[in-house]
Enzyme design. Structure first.
Site, short mmCIF file in Angstrom:
data_model
loop_
_atom_site.label_atom_id
_atom_site.label_comp_id
_atom_site.label_asym_id
_atom_site.label_seq_id
_atom_site.Cartn_x
_atom_site.Cartn_y
_atom_site.Cartn_z
N THR A 20 26.33 -52.91 47.60
CA THR A 20 26.88 -54.08 46.93
C THR A 20 28.19 -54.35 46.81
O THR A 20 28.85 -55.28 46.37
CB THR A 20 26.35 -53.81 45.58
OG1 THR A 20 27.01 -52.66 45.06
CG2 THR A 20 25.09 -53.75 45.25
N CYS A 21 29.21 -53.27 47.37
CA CYS A 21 30.54 -53.53 47.41
C CYS A 21 30.87 -54.40 48.63
O CYS A 21 31.83 -55.25 48.22
CB CYS A 21 31.04 -51.88 47.94
SG CYS A 21 30.69 -50.58 46.71
N SER A 22 30.13 -54.48 49.62
CA SER A 22 30.50 -55.29 50.76
C SER A 22 29.54 -56.11 51.29
O SER A 22 29.63 -56.66 52.35
CB SER A 22 31.05 -54.31 51.90
OG SER A 22 29.96 -53.45 52.27
#
Length: 908
Positions: free
Chosen positions: A875-877
């Site tokens: 979900t970060c990238s």
């Protein structure tokens, strides 16, 4: 004595200084102006030019010149500035007072008023023109003044009088003076066509009867009744040529009658029919001239007509009037302009280049001198007419539109309110065209700005006056559209050139001065542009230490480390916020969950706000009320909540600053309040549907007896602590019943109480916290619906667009695994697709920017045993690590298993 020649030249016949002889001189002070009407009082004179200007001169002891009280006597003609722009139909002078009537029947008076002869409802003198409100909608077409009284004739043949009445000159069967216009009852239904006032007597003519009536003083036989007594009511005059019977060949029916009242004399002229003496000459309007045949021998005359009309504010305002008397209803809501006629005129002259060019040149010269202090709605017609005559897409028209916009910007707030009202009552077609005209001009200006910046002819520091002016009017029109409820999409206001200016600000190391100035006109930005501006402001605030920016080198800011425990999330958040320094809120968050691995590159921050929003929605949180509509709202009493709303507002602001969705189920009313937009009954229907429907029924009810049965008063009943509390919506509201007449006020007060009065303290704390949590200010550019979308995201999913925007790492779009993945994905139920979105991005909501800007990567993790490796969502990238599976069945099983772990995001 004034002498007016047939060629419009005005001369003055007066006594010499020695008073032994008289002389006549041409009034050269009026220049080459063509005079069409004159009037004389006891010691003052009036003259109206064909160009619509009114001049006065003489004594001004009572303000009868209408030029203010500073001038006591004027030997030369003075322009009456107060009537500038009013299309006058007729002028009249009394003993020491003056009146004029416009083409649309508005009557203005000034001067001596000791007997109420100005018709203003009092006896105070006026030294500037004042509108006689009592004659509104009277359809006045003619006025006449006596020494201290006035008579007014309507288009329907009705007569009203006011002022001194000691001799019966008002015709009301009394000797009482009247301070406001009063209709002469004895003449009701007679359809009078002429009225004339002497010093203390009045004459009227009724053509259907062939009779002239007189009333007032008869001390010198001026009433024509063979006596010298006064008459308090109109009585007919026995004319020598008409002894009550019409004799063939010798009858007034064969003649046209003109009545004249001198000081103590009366004159009746019998004229040939259609004698020009009967008709008043008026100011020039387009009805009087035909602008065409520009290449004919009459071009010089045509050019003069163009110059006369389009160099005059009054002449333009007097043209294009609505037909069939509609313009007599001119008011703050009705302009009296036939907009179709304006368009027709534009189409005609646009086919005549020579004429069109002349018209535009005269308009350009006129614009800097438009009235700064309009006194009538008739003044504002020019702001509706001129834009439609400047529709051509050329630099000259754009320049003139800029000058017109500057003139509008110079108007006082009260005048802008009148213009706003007139605009809001335009037909939607014309209003939309008006938007298009100013939008094109603004687009042209900004395109020119970009061109000059690119070639280093100009910096991005400043906007020029005309550029700001057209943008200002465009924003003004947007506000009118929003209040009036026009069904015009906001995209009609967008200016694509804004995107290039934003791009230049991103790419260039320049001050954002021009961009910041443009943000004063948010209507020209689409939502993506506003988000980009918000990003630029965030970047500036987060990268620089703004407190010391003027005295110290710029400091790169580290992120704000934000450690929390999932089981005690709100408690940890409140503790951190209570101890946070103001400058920390300028930094971007870097969240970590206690005991959980993961580096926050945006995903954990998004999760923080999603989980916090879910926690605050729980009944046990105790902050907001959850209503039957399932929406959250502030409690009525907030004294027991400490600083809860300050902290919630802070967290809410942080979500905006960090570009995170915070899906609180607030009504749109909250976002309207944040942006200081007026709330309405429609907002109450969303928050409290049952109460909203009841209030709507009250507004729709047409039977008076229903209100008696409802037994409503100006109070509201509230449940509090198990008991009912009665709150008055206005002073003494318990004793004020709701009726058909005051129901609108009741509903407005009810809505105001629910949204404002009852939640004033918690909302104030919420906004104080919000300003702390979001130090950026450009969020105020957003519309309420846009701000709501940014906080809540939306649920309009276009999964094929999501597929279109995907990028691949280690894969090609044509690979079998990719084809299998999308085949499996598109066959998933909608709920599972939304869970996949949360698995990938941290939220099942689409960001306000839309899927168009939502790009994720499908990467090959290059595992030796892909069947043992689950799909992994970062979900970060926004990266999905998708191993190469051997069949769709395994792919589907592993994908579903992976996205089941999204329960922490509060999905259904």
């Amino acid at each position: 004595m004034l002498l007016l020649s047939s060629d419009g030249k005005l001369s003055e016949h007066r006594a010499t200084a020695s008073a032994t002889r008289f002389e006549t001189r041409l009034l050269k002070e009026l220049g080459n102006r063509y005079i069409v009407q004159i009037a004389c009082g006891d010691h003052h004179s009036m003259a109206l030019s064909r160009g619509g200007e009114l001049f006065t001169w003489g004594q001004n002891a009572h303000g009868q010149l209408g030029v203010g009280g500073q001038v006591t006597c004027a030997a030369e003609p003075q322009l009456v500035e107060g009537l500038k722009g009013i299309a006058l139909a007729q002028i009249a002078a009394g003993g020491a007072h003056s009146l004029v009537v416009s083409l649309s029947g508005a009557v203005y008076s000034w001067g001596k008023n000791d007997s109420g002869q100005l018709g203003l409802g009092h006896t105070q003198d006026r030294d500037c023109p004042s509108y006689i409100g009592a004659l509104h909608h009277w359809k006045t077409v003619f006025i006449s003044c006596g020494a201290d009284h006035t008579a007014v004739l309507s288009k329907d043949g009705l007569v009203c009088t006011f002022g001194a009445g000691e001799a019966g000159q008002l015709g009301h069967n009394s000797t009482r003076s009247e301070q406001t216009p009063r209709m002469v009852a004895e003449l009701w239904g007679a359809r009078v066509s002429q009225v004339a006032c002497g010093r203390r007597h009045t004459l009227v003519y009724v053509p259907s009867l062939g009779k002239v009536y007189s009333f007032g003083s008869g001390e010198e036989g001026q009433l024509g009744n063979e006596g010298k007594s006064n008459q308090l009511v109109p009585l007919p005059i026995n004319l020598p040529v008409d002894n009550g019977k019409q004799n063939q060949g010798n009858s007034t029916s064969q003649k046209e009658i003109k009545i004249i009242a001198g000081g103590n004399q009366s004159i009746i002229l019998l004229l040939k029919k259609r004698n020009s003496y009967l008709n008043l000459n008026g100011i020039a309007t387009l009805k009087d001239v035909w602008i065409s045949n520009s290449y004919s021998q009459k071009w010089e005359d045509t050019r003069k007509d163009i110059s006369l009309i389009f160099s005059s504010e009054a002449c333009i305002n007097g043209s294009f009037l609505e037909q069939r008397d509609k313009h007599f209803r001119t008011s703050k809501e009705i302009s009296g302009v036939d907009m179709l006629e304006v368009l027709r005129f534009y189409e005609n002259i646009s086919c005549e280049p020579r004429v069109f060019q002349e018209v535009k040149q005269e308009i350009k010269k006129l614009l800097p001198s438009l009235s700064l202090s309009p006194i009538s709605p008739e003044n504002f017609r020019i702001y509706l007419i001129l834009p439609f005559l400047l529709r051509e897409k050329d630099d000259a028209s754009y320049h003139s539109l800029g000058l017109l916009a500057q003139a509008i910007m110079r108007l006082q707030p009260r005048d802008l309110q009148i213009l706003e009202s007139l605009l809001s009552n335009l037909e939607e077609f014309f209003f939309k065209e008006l938007i298009s005209i100013y939008q094109r001009a603004s687009w042209n200006n900004l395109s020119q700005l970009i061109f000059e910046v690119r070639f280093c002819r100009r910096s991005l520091f400043e906007l020029r006056c005309q550029e700001r002016a057209t943008l200002h009017i465009l924003q003004f029109l947007f506000q009118v559209k929003s209040k009036a409820g026009f069904r015009i999409h906001k995209s009609n206001f967008y200016i694509p050139a804004v995107k290039e200016i934003i791009r230049m600000c991103f790419c260039r190391d320049v001050k954002k001065t021009a961009l910041w100035k443009l943000t004063k006109y948010p209507c020209i930005f689409d939502m993506q542009d506003k988000i980009a501006v918000h990003d630029i402001e965030r970047s500036i605030l987060s990268l620089h230490c703004l407190i010391n920016i003027m005295s110290f080198p710029l400091e790169v800011q580290e992120p704000w480390f934000f450690p929390v425990r999932r089981q005690h999330l709100l408690q940890d958040v409140w503790d951190i916020l209570n101890n946070a320094a103001p400058e920390q809120f300028r930094r971007m968050l870097e969240v970590s969950f206690d005991g959980e691995a993961g580096v926050d590159e945006g995903g954990l921050t998004r999760e923080l706000f999603s989980v916090a929003a879910r926690a605050l929605r729980e009944p046990g949180a105790g902050a907001f009320r959850r209503l039957a509509s399932q929406l959250l709202w502030f409690p009525r009493q907030a004294s027991s909540h400490g600083n809860t709303f300050f902290l919630v507002g802070t967290l809410f602001g942080m979500a905006l600053y960090n570009k995170c969705i915070a899906p609180f189920p607030f009504p749109q009313a909250l976002y309207k309040k944040m942006l200081q937009v007026e709330l309405t009954l429609e907002d109450l229907k969303e928050l409290l549907p049952s109460e909203g429907r009841s209030l709507q029924q009250i507004l729709d009810e047409e039977h008076d007896d229903i209100f008696e049965n409802l037994d409503l008063n100006f109070t509201i009943l509230e449940e509090e602590g198990g008991s009912t509390v009665v709150t008055e919506l206005k002073e003494n509201g318990t004793n004020i019943p709701v009726t058909k007449q005051n129901r609108k006020e009741f509903v407005d007060l009810y809505v105001n109480y629910v949204f404002n009065e009852s939640v004033q303290k918690p909302f104030k704390e919420f906004m104080r916290g919000f300003s702390r949590g979001c130090p950026a200010k450009k969020w105020k550019m957003f519309l309420p619906v846009e701000l709501q979308a940014i906080f809540e995201g939306h649920k309009k999913y276009d999964w094929h667009l999501l597929e279109k925007n995907v990028k691949y790492s280690g894969y090609r779009k044509s690979d079998e695994t990719i084809k299998s993945f999308w085949d499996v994905f598109h066959k998933l139920p909608e709920e599972k697709k939304r869970m996949f979105l949360a698995f990938l991005s941290g939220s099942d909501r689409i960001p306000a920017s839309g899927l168009e800007d939502f790009t994720f990567v499908i990467a090959d993790p290059e595992k030796e045993n892909p069947d043992a490796y689950y799909p992994v969502g970062n979900t970060c990238s926004y990266i999905l690590q998708l191993p190469r599976y051997s069949c769709k069945r395994i792919l589907k099983k592993r994908l579903l298993s992976a996205i089941e772990h999204c329960e922490n995001f509060g999905l259904p």
